[in-house]
Enzyme design. Structure first.
Site, mmCIF file in Angstrom:
data_model
loop_
_atom_site.group_PDB
_atom_site.id
_atom_site.type_symbol
_atom_site.label_atom_id
_atom_site.label_comp_id
_atom_site.label_asym_id
_atom_site.label_seq_id
_atom_site.Cartn_x
_atom_site.Cartn_y
_atom_site.Cartn_z
ATOM 1 N N SER A 152 0.868 -1.165 0.000
ATOM 2 C CA SER A 152 0.000 0.000 0.000
ATOM 3 C C SER A 152 0.911 1.222 0.000
ATOM 4 O O SER A 152 1.845 1.310 -0.792
ATOM 5 C CB SER A 152 -0.934 -0.031 1.209
ATOM 6 O OG SER A 152 -1.777 1.100 1.240
ATOM 7 N N TYR A 166 -5.450 7.575 -6.782
ATOM 8 C CA TYR A 166 -4.364 6.799 -6.182
ATOM 9 C C TYR A 166 -4.736 6.424 -4.748
ATOM 10 O O TYR A 166 -4.589 5.269 -4.335
ATOM 11 C CB TYR A 166 -3.069 7.607 -6.200
ATOM 12 C CG TYR A 166 -1.866 6.868 -5.660
ATOM 13 C CD1 TYR A 166 -1.389 5.714 -6.292
ATOM 14 C CD2 TYR A 166 -1.199 7.319 -4.533
ATOM 15 C CE1 TYR A 166 -0.277 5.034 -5.804
ATOM 16 C CE2 TYR A 166 -0.080 6.648 -4.036
ATOM 17 C CZ TYR A 166 0.372 5.511 -4.672
ATOM 18 O OH TYR A 166 1.468 4.840 -4.192
ATOM 19 N N LYS A 170 -5.367 2.626 -3.132
ATOM 20 C CA LYS A 170 -4.624 2.133 -1.968
ATOM 21 C C LYS A 170 -5.545 1.892 -0.778
ATOM 22 O O LYS A 170 -5.358 0.925 -0.031
ATOM 23 C CB LYS A 170 -3.516 3.127 -1.597
ATOM 24 C CG LYS A 170 -2.390 3.191 -2.625
ATOM 25 C CD LYS A 170 -1.723 1.835 -2.831
ATOM 26 C CE LYS A 170 -0.478 1.932 -3.695
ATOM 27 N NZ LYS A 170 0.148 0.608 -3.953
ATOM 28 N N THR A 202 12.207 6.236 -5.856
ATOM 29 C CA THR A 202 11.784 6.070 -7.241
ATOM 30 C C THR A 202 10.289 6.266 -7.452
ATOM 31 O O THR A 202 9.805 6.143 -8.565
ATOM 32 C CB THR A 202 12.150 4.668 -7.758
ATOM 33 O OG1 THR A 202 11.500 3.694 -6.938
ATOM 34 C CG2 THR A 202 13.641 4.459 -7.722
#
Length: 300
Positions: A152, A166, A170, A202
């Site tokens: 998550s 988004y 999640k 990242t």
């Protein structure tokens, strides 16, 4: 309420790991870590298997497979290929649902295609792999049990402007995982862990982040999403609060290998822990403020 993860989890010798989204970030770091363990076996997956060239080809303990979590056929094919590779004794010990990306921007401008693809990847992809993994884990006659990590985010605990879909994906992963974890019979010894990292180095680069088209009504500098974006971008430039993918990988491997009870939720990073604490402390205050209304004449 049915308890979850009631027994200590022991990572067996020769454990088989299946990890989705191994092309970059957390997935790549974790695949690299597992591949470095001579007593572990790895099923590394990515939409494009050529992205897995960083892993060796000649090691029988490592299999690299194409897997698009948005495709039921691709999921089924990957499980079948893994079973063929490892033979009649095929089982799964650890599954890490990591595939996903962030969709950010002005919610009002998000297209149907963008929103459906986001939820398809984050939620339904996780659900597909999870249910297949549970089936394999509970049916293994001499090797029943396992551990499923569903990745998550802090975004599955706290919601911020400009990332509505988004967060929706999640939050869905969190509710789904908790519910499925409570369906497990204790004798199956199938454990679940929801991993909730804050910023990872990242997360906001390359293909892991998509953007909706800007909406003119939300363009002003004093709009909440613009203010947050400015703050986040400043932090990204300075590297403030960002964890290395390798640190997240080490934490996941540590939970699997430490021989203790698996936590249902695992916030990772000081930012995630502090914001989670702040959210729930604030919620308790809000809950107390509406106690009289919520009671509806009953005693609480």
């Amino acid at each position: 309420m049915n308890p979850v993860n009631t027994k200590p989890y022991e990572l067996p010798f020769g454990a088989v790991w299946l990890i989705t989204g191994c092309s970059s970030g957390i997935g790549r770091a974790l695949a690299t870590l597992v591949a470095s363990k001579s007593d572990q076996r790895l099923i590394a997956t990515a939409r494009n298997p050529s992205d897995l060239s960083y892993l060796p080809d000649a090691n029988p303990n490592i299999v690299k497979l194409a897997l698009d979590v948005t495709s039921p056929g691709s999921v089924n094919a990957a499980f079948a290929a893994a079973a063929e590779h490892f033979g009649k004794d095929f089982h799964l010990d650890v599954v890490v649902n990591n595939a996903g990306y962030s969709l950010s921007g002005d919610t009002e401008s998000a297209t149907e295609e963008e929103t459906h693809q986001e939820i398809e990847t984050l939620f339904f992809g996780t659900a597909r792999v999870t249910t297949r993994a549970v089936e394999v884990m509970r049916q293994a006659e001499d090797h029943r049990g396992g551990l499923i990590f569903n990745i998550s985010s802090l975004a599955g605990l706290c919601a911020f402007p400009g990332h509505a879909y988004y967060h929706a994906g999640k939050f869905a992963v969190e509710g789904f995982t908790e519910s499925v974890a409570r369906e497990m019979h204790p004798d199956w010894n199938i454990n679940f862990c929801i991993v909730e990292p804050s910023g990872v180095r990242t997360n906001f680069e390359g293909h892991s982040k998509a953007h909706t088209k800007p909406h003119p009504a939300y363009a002003a500098d004093d709009m909440p999403a613009r203010k947050l974006a400015k703050y986040v971008n400043q932090g990204l430039k300075l590297g403030v609060g960002l964890m290395e993918p390798s640190a997240v990988a080490e934490a996941i491997y540590g939970i699997a290998s430490r021989g203790e009870r698996v936590p249902l939720r695992l916030p990772l990073g000081a930012v995630a822990w502090k914001l989670a604490q702040s959210k729930f402390e604030s919620f308790l205050g809000e809950l107390d403020a509406v106690k009289g209304i919520s009671a509806m004449g009953e005693k609480i």
